[in-house]
Scaffold this motif. Structure first.
Motif, short mmCIF file in Angstrom:
data_model
loop_
_atom_site.label_atom_id
_atom_site.label_comp_id
_atom_site.label_asym_id
_atom_site.label_seq_id
_atom_site.Cartn_x
_atom_site.Cartn_y
_atom_site.Cartn_z
N LEU A 182 -7.68 1.73 -8.23
CA LEU A 182 -6.35 1.22 -8.56
C LEU A 182 -5.29 2.28 -8.26
N ASN A 183 -5.55 3.52 -8.69
CA ASN A 183 -4.60 4.61 -8.43
C ASN A 183 -4.38 4.79 -6.93
N PHE A 184 -5.46 4.72 -6.16
CA PHE A 184 -5.36 4.89 -4.71
C PHE A 184 -4.49 3.79 -4.10
N LEU A 185 -4.73 2.56 -4.49
CA LEU A 185 -4.00 1.43 -3.92
C LEU A 185 -2.52 1.49 -4.27
N VAL A 186 -2.22 1.74 -5.54
CA VAL A 186 -0.83 1.78 -5.98
C VAL A 186 -0.10 2.97 -5.37
N ASN A 187 -0.73 4.14 -5.38
CA ASN A 187 -0.08 5.34 -4.84
C ASN A 187 0.16 5.24 -3.33
N ASN A 188 -0.61 4.37 -2.67
CA ASN A 188 -0.42 4.19 -1.22
C ASN A 188 0.28 2.89 -0.87
N GLY A 189 0.85 2.24 -1.87
CA GLY A 189 1.74 1.12 -1.62
C GLY A 189 1.11 -0.20 -1.26
N ALA A 190 -0.22 -0.35 -1.47
CA ALA A 190 -0.89 -1.58 -1.07
C ALA A 190 -1.04 -2.59 -2.20
N ALA A 191 -0.67 -2.20 -3.41
CA ALA A 191 -0.89 -3.07 -4.56
C ALA A 191 0.17 -2.88 -5.63
N ILE A 192 0.32 -3.90 -6.46
CA ILE A 192 1.13 -3.83 -7.68
C ILE A 192 0.17 -3.77 -8.85
N MET A 193 0.42 -2.88 -9.80
CA MET A 193 -0.45 -2.73 -10.95
C MET A 193 0.12 -3.47 -12.16
N MET A 223 6.64 -4.05 2.67
CA MET A 223 6.13 -2.69 2.49
C MET A 223 4.63 -2.71 2.18
N MET A 224 4.23 -3.63 1.29
CA MET A 224 2.82 -3.73 0.95
C MET A 224 1.99 -4.13 2.15
N GLU A 225 2.47 -5.09 2.91
CA GLU A 225 1.72 -5.54 4.08
C GLU A 225 1.56 -4.41 5.11
N GLU A 226 2.58 -3.58 5.24
CA GLU A 226 2.48 -2.45 6.15
C GLU A 226 1.44 -1.45 5.66
N SER A 227 1.41 -1.18 4.37
CA SER A 227 0.42 -0.27 3.79
C SER A 227 -0.98 -0.84 3.94
N VAL A 228 -1.12 -2.14 3.71
CA VAL A 228 -2.43 -2.79 3.86
C VAL A 228 -2.93 -2.64 5.29
N ARG A 229 -2.03 -2.80 6.28
CA ARG A 229 -2.42 -2.64 7.69
C ARG A 229 -2.93 -1.23 7.96
N HIS A 230 -2.29 -0.23 7.36
CA HIS A 230 -2.71 1.15 7.58
C HIS A 230 -4.06 1.44 6.92
N LEU A 231 -4.28 0.87 5.73
CA LEU A 231 -5.48 1.19 4.96
C LEU A 231 -6.67 0.32 5.32
N GLY A 232 -6.41 -0.88 5.85
CA GLY A 232 -7.51 -1.79 6.16
C GLY A 232 -8.40 -1.26 7.28
N LYS A 233 -9.70 -1.41 7.10
CA LYS A 233 -10.68 -0.96 8.11
C LYS A 233 -11.61 -2.13 8.44
N PRO A 234 -11.10 -3.16 9.11
CA PRO A 234 -11.92 -4.35 9.38
C PRO A 234 -13.13 -4.07 10.26
#
Length: 372
Positions: free
Chosen positions: A306-317, A340-351
């Motif tokens: 959760l901390n990782f996702l929120v700190n990197n902008g991919a999620a709302i806590m 902003m979240m969608e951009e972070s998700v694109r960076h973090l996603g590893k399909p």
């Protein structure tokens, strides 16, 4: 190829199965082994039951113990109880591993990595070894492993792995391996047709395979939001909460499900997901390009996910002071926040994590194998 895992939660086994499926589809012979279950079936069940009970009923105690273990950066002393028990477990595995004689051995749990390291010292096998980190944090015990390579969820974990004494040249930031059906985001209109639901904004709610958390309360808080949308609510094996959801009279269209095997289609149909931040669900959501509202983390690794996702902008806590109604409002009323979240998700996603692991192993690890 030999895959070693541990029955503590479901993510480690699911990751191992995703890897095994991909290798087998490409013509390789694989075998998956649960370490504790192989040593003693009762021990395997006890480990799983103990994990589930401690995270549910002894959450604070588990979180404290997990936090203390993660602070350790040096390998365990050979005379420690952990080392003694690990040598005992590894001894039980030694004959099987030697007879199986793998071309590659992969561990999808840090304790599996410990056993693989001990078996390597005993010359039980003569092949490369790979460890898979299955959360967006470095679990306890990785510091006591000595493997050839380590697959990590993102390059942002490299610093933490190096603090544990693992050289950067061994780190492979491919992402957590996932099944092939999660590799790409398919057309949401087609996905909604498959599910037999309307083509309107869609929210997916998933709280783990056992339906953790107060799902009814979540639905109550979002059911009065003044926007037309529908909800796919996956209750998993929690038959009681599914019954409760089915019996309620909702304003929105609420589709409740038990345990399902088409989560990938539901993710395709959804605009965003409300979930607890398990490592595998998180990886699948990121691969599908889904922004997340996260809540109800299990203590330990999920807190850190959760901390990782929120700190990197991919999620709302969501927590006691920031209710889910506010999070829903952000998703529907703040397009800049969603962007902003969608951009972070694109960076973090590893399909392509599973394919990248496979290709690396073929090029670097199995190049001399007769299986290629």
């Amino acid at each position: 190829m030999l895959l070693l895992s541990v029955k503590a939660g479901y993510g480690h086994h699911s990751t191992a199965k995703a890897i095994m499926e991909y290798f087998e589809e490409n013509g390789h012979q694989c075998h998956m082994l649960d370490i504790f279950d192989y040593v003693n079936h009762r021990l395997g069940n006890s480990i799983q039951d103990g994990y589930l009970l401690s995270t549910k009923y002894l959450a604070k105690t588990y979180a404290k113990a997990y936090g203390k273990l993660t602070q350790k950066d040096e390998p365990y002393d050979r005379n420690s109880l952990v080392s003694i028990f690990s040598r005992f477990v590894s001894k039980k595995l030694e004959k099987f591993v030697a007879e199986y004689n793998p071309d590659l051995i992969i561990g999808t749990h840090s304790y599996a990595g410990v056993c693989i390291s001990i078996l390597a010292d005993r010359a039980a096998f003569d092949c490369p070894s790979v460890g898979i980190v299955t959360d967006f944090t470095v679990h306890p015990f990785w510091e006591s492993t000595f493997l050839d390579y380590y697959v990590i969820p993102d390059e942002l974990l490299e610093h933490e792995m190096q603090k544990k004494g693992i050289a950067k040249k061994k780190l492979l930031p491919f992402g957590i391996p996932i099944r092939e059906q999660f590799v790409k985001k398919n057309d949401p209109i087609e996905a909604r047709k498959k599910l037999g639901i309307e083509n309107i904004p869609t929210i997916l709610i998933m709280m783990g395979s056992m339906g953790y958390g107060n799902i009814k309360k979540i639905l109550e808080q979002i059911d009065t939001y003044p926007k037309d949308f529908q909800v796919l609510c996956v209750c998993g094996t929690n038959k009681k909460i599914k019954s409760v959801v089915d019996e309620c009279d909702w304003n929105k269209k609420i589709y409740s499900y038990g345990f399902v095997d088409n989560v990938d289609v539901m993710m395709d149909a959804a605009d965003f997901i409300i979930t607890k931040p398990g490592g595998l669900t998180t990886s699948e959501s990121l691969a599908k390009g889904l922004p997340m509202i996260t809540m109800n983390p299990l203590p330990g690794q999920e807190d850190r996910n959760l901390n990782f996702l929120v700190n990197n902008g991919a999620a709302i806590m969501v927590n006691d002071t920031y209710p889910i109604s506010e999070a829903i409002n952000q998703m529907f009323a703040c397009p800049w926040r969603v962007a902003m979240m969608e951009e972070s998700v694109r960076h973090l996603g590893k399909p392509n994590a599973t394919a990248d692991l496979y290709n690396f192993c073929c090029a670097k690890v199995l190049a001399k194998s007769t299986l290629i």
